[in-house]
Design an enzyme around this catalytic site. Structure first.
Site, short mmCIF file in Angstrom:
data_model
loop_
_atom_site.label_atom_id
_atom_site.label_comp_id
_atom_site.label_asym_id
_atom_site.label_seq_id
_atom_site.Cartn_x
_atom_site.Cartn_y
_atom_site.Cartn_z
N THR A 69 15.82 -10.44 -11.04
CA THR A 69 14.78 -11.01 -11.24
C THR A 69 13.43 -10.43 -10.90
O THR A 69 12.48 -10.40 -11.63
CB THR A 69 14.88 -12.48 -10.59
OG1 THR A 69 15.98 -13.15 -11.25
CG2 THR A 69 13.76 -13.55 -11.06
N ASN A 90 15.70 -7.51 -5.36
CA ASN A 90 15.26 -8.71 -4.96
C ASN A 90 15.47 -8.79 -3.36
O ASN A 90 14.69 -9.61 -2.67
CB ASN A 90 16.25 -10.01 -5.26
CG ASN A 90 16.00 -10.25 -6.79
OD1 ASN A 90 15.11 -9.76 -7.41
ND2 ASN A 90 16.86 -11.23 -7.33
N TYR A 151 5.16 -20.78 -5.19
CA TYR A 151 6.69 -21.25 -6.15
C TYR A 151 7.15 -22.39 -5.41
O TYR A 151 7.20 -22.90 -4.28
CB TYR A 151 7.56 -20.04 -5.94
CG TYR A 151 8.64 -20.22 -6.84
CD1 TYR A 151 8.45 -20.44 -8.16
CD2 TYR A 151 10.00 -20.30 -6.17
CE1 TYR A 151 9.46 -20.87 -8.95
CE2 TYR A 151 11.12 -20.69 -7.24
CZ TYR A 151 11.08 -20.80 -8.40
OH TYR A 151 12.12 -21.13 -9.31
N ASP A 184 19.13 -19.24 -16.01
CA ASP A 184 19.74 -18.35 -14.91
C ASP A 184 20.80 -19.07 -14.04
O ASP A 184 21.70 -18.61 -13.54
CB ASP A 184 18.65 -17.70 -14.20
CG ASP A 184 19.10 -16.57 -13.08
OD1 ASP A 184 19.63 -15.59 -13.59
OD2 ASP A 184 19.02 -16.88 -11.88
N ASP A 231 14.08 -11.92 -18.04
CA ASP A 231 14.11 -10.73 -17.19
C ASP A 231 15.33 -9.89 -17.44
O ASP A 231 15.43 -8.88 -17.08
CB ASP A 231 13.80 -11.26 -15.75
CG ASP A 231 14.98 -12.40 -15.47
OD1 ASP A 231 15.56 -12.92 -16.39
OD2 ASP A 231 15.01 -12.75 -14.20
N HIS A 336 24.10 -10.82 -12.76
CA HIS A 336 23.35 -9.81 -13.51
C HIS A 336 22.88 -8.95 -12.25
O HIS A 336 22.95 -9.22 -11.23
CB HIS A 336 22.27 -10.57 -14.22
CG HIS A 336 21.47 -11.24 -13.24
ND1 HIS A 336 20.34 -10.67 -12.60
CD2 HIS A 336 21.35 -12.69 -12.98
CE1 HIS A 336 19.86 -11.69 -11.80
NE2 HIS A 336 20.31 -12.84 -12.14
ZN LIG Z 1 16.29 -13.86 -13.35
#
Ligand SMILES: [Zn+2]
Ligand SMILES: *[C@@H]1O[C@H](CO)[C@@H](O)[C@H](O)[C@H]1NC(C)=O
Ligand SMILES: *[C@@H]1O[C@H](CO)[C@@H](O)[C@H](O)[C@H]1NC(C)=O
Ligand SMILES: *[C@@H]1O[C@H](CO)[C@@H](O)[C@H](O)[C@H]1NC(C)=O
Length: 432
Positions: A69, A90, A151, A184, A231, A336
């Protein structure tokens, strides 16, 4: 004499304004996390179809590696490969800082190799607002977007849409982003082949319908060029049968540190142990361990100090960990982060608005091409990046040079002829 003088002043002014308006004034960039390119084929999606019909759909996006991501989102807004923007995971380890990066790391020093569009826009005197995007909470080149948010998952998707509409309608920001953490989350828990993901796709389609309706209801549909992308995709994983604990292959004493896990893992070997570790992992049929220098060039990944001396990539559906017990306590069905060549890792791309062609199915484009496309739409010059307009120029309606309006008076991009004719007209004006 005086005519020459006036001409020079105007050219100087134009250089400072640095902007030509070929297109509508505003761009909205939306990301739905983990929306695989073929999800719309799983179930009726009338609103995605509407975007394709009234705008552009690309077959899929060739995204960047690592297909995680933060790296992929940062590539979209900077136009840079991971090795150049520096967000190589990440989770990452920086040997110079001797610190670990997590999703909560907001210090400038992690992020400032890239220049996101919301900063490029401000540098050219435009305005921007971010209703979430990885990196948007970070001060970059001494700036943030004009409006940005910490966020907070609890701000509902509908609230995000209302905030974005407000940024476009009342703040009149030129560049606006928003981000949704679905599908996701559902993909990780239930996998991409589950009934739950189908339900979530339907929900996201409805959400898109709400966005499109609100753009229209607020008179924005002819003012805003909307880009909807993602993404990365999602693939099914199997934490019972396709999970490797690295310490089942390699003795713990050989390893100084591991970084990240799942589809990939970075390994820092203890002195002199690199070859032993590499051979042990490569004897397993479903994992490939690279020496840093041998990481394939096509990933544009290895040239960064945050990539460790040994880099392990799992085959699709397989995972590597440093604690299999912990993973199996809370196993997911989807993940992913795998090779970006795999179709399962490819995201969607839709675009619609006053300057996009309609009913156009485009060949694949690259996620690093989006930055340049947005800069073109905003009429600003992109900062150095890895994208090209060549892959996206076809998405735009054919453009007639006479429509170009520049903030000052002339356009440097419209060529020498119009510059010359403009100077002549000024000369004529001054003389008459
Ligand atoms: Zn993502
Ligand atoms: C692995 O995870 C389990 C469950 O969280 C924990 O109890 C155990 O201590 C961990 N093992 C190591 C070696 O960290
Ligand atoms: C995207 O990837 C596909 C498959 O790897 C390739 O054939 C195509 O040329 C790529 N397109 C672009 C614009 O990079
Ligand atoms: C990507 O762009 C950056 C910035 O211009 C540049 O330094 C880097 O060499 C480019 N990477 C490739 C593979 O061209």
């Amino acid at each position: 004499m005086s005519s020459v003088f006036i001409t020079m002043i105007c050219i100087t002014e134009e250089a400072a304004a640095d902007r030509c308006k070929k297109y509508a004034d505003q761009v909205l960039l939306v990301s739905m996390d983990g929306f695989r390119y073929d999800y719309p084929e799983k179930t009726p999606t009338p609103n995605f179809d509407k975007m394709a019909r009234n705008g552009v759909r690309a077959q899929y996006v060739n995204n960047t590696f690592l297909t995680k991501t933060f790296p992929t989102h940062y590539s979209i807004v900077t136009g840079l490969y991971d090795e150049s923007h520096g967000i190589v995971g990440n989770t990452m380890y920086d040997p110079q800082f001797d610190e670990i990066f997590t999703l909560a790391s907001k210090e400038t020093k992690w992020w400032d190799s890239g220049e996101p569009i919301w900063i490029t826009a401000r540098k050219h005197g435009l305005t921007s607002g971010t209703m979430f995007w990885p990196g948007s909470e970070v001060e970059i080149q001494g700036m943030y977007a004009n409006k940005w948010y910490n966020y907070d998952k609890s701000i509902t998707f509908d609230q995000r849409i209302d905030i974005v509409i407000n940024m476009l309608k009342h703040d009149k920001f030129n560049f606006v982003t928003t981000y949704f953490h679905e599908p996701d989350r559902t993909g990780h828990i239930y996998g991409p082949n589950s009934p739950e993901i189908v339900e979530k796709i339907t929900e996201m389609d409805t959400l898109l319908g709400t966005l499109l309706d609100k753009l229209t209801a607020n008179g924005l549909q002819n003012k805003v060029n909307l880009i909807l992308t993602s993404d990365h995709g999602m693939t099914e994983i199997d934490c019972e049968n396709k999970l490797l604990d690295i310490y089942n292959l390699v003795d713990k004493s050989l390893i100084e540190r591991t970084v990240d896990s799942g589809p990939i893992m970075h390994v820092v070997p203890n002195v002199g142990q690199g070859d032993t570790i590499l051979n042990a992992i490569n004897n397993h049929p479903h994992f490939t361990a690279y020496r840093k220098a041998d990481i394939p060039d096509r990933w544009h990944y290895k040239n960064n100090r945050r990539v460790m001396p040994i880099f392990v990539v799992s085959d699709e559906g397989w995972s590597i960990t440093e604690n299999a017990t912990a993973i199996r306590l809370n196993p997911g069905k989807g993940n992913h982060g795998y090779d970006n060549d795999l179709m399962s890792m490819k995201p969607i791309f839709y675009a619609m608005g006053p300057n996009f062609r309609s009913n156009f199915l485009a060949p694949p484009l690259r996620s690093v091409d989006i930055y340049t496309l947005v800069c073109e739409l905003l009429g600003i010059s992109p900062s150095p990046n890895n994208g090209t307009l060549d892959n996206t120029a076809d998405l735009l309606q054919p453009f007639n040079n006479d429509q170009q309006i520049c903030d000052g008076a002339i356009s440097f991009t419209s060529g020498r002829l119009s510059l010359l004719s403009w100077i002549l007209s000024v000369v004529v004006m001054v003389m008459t």
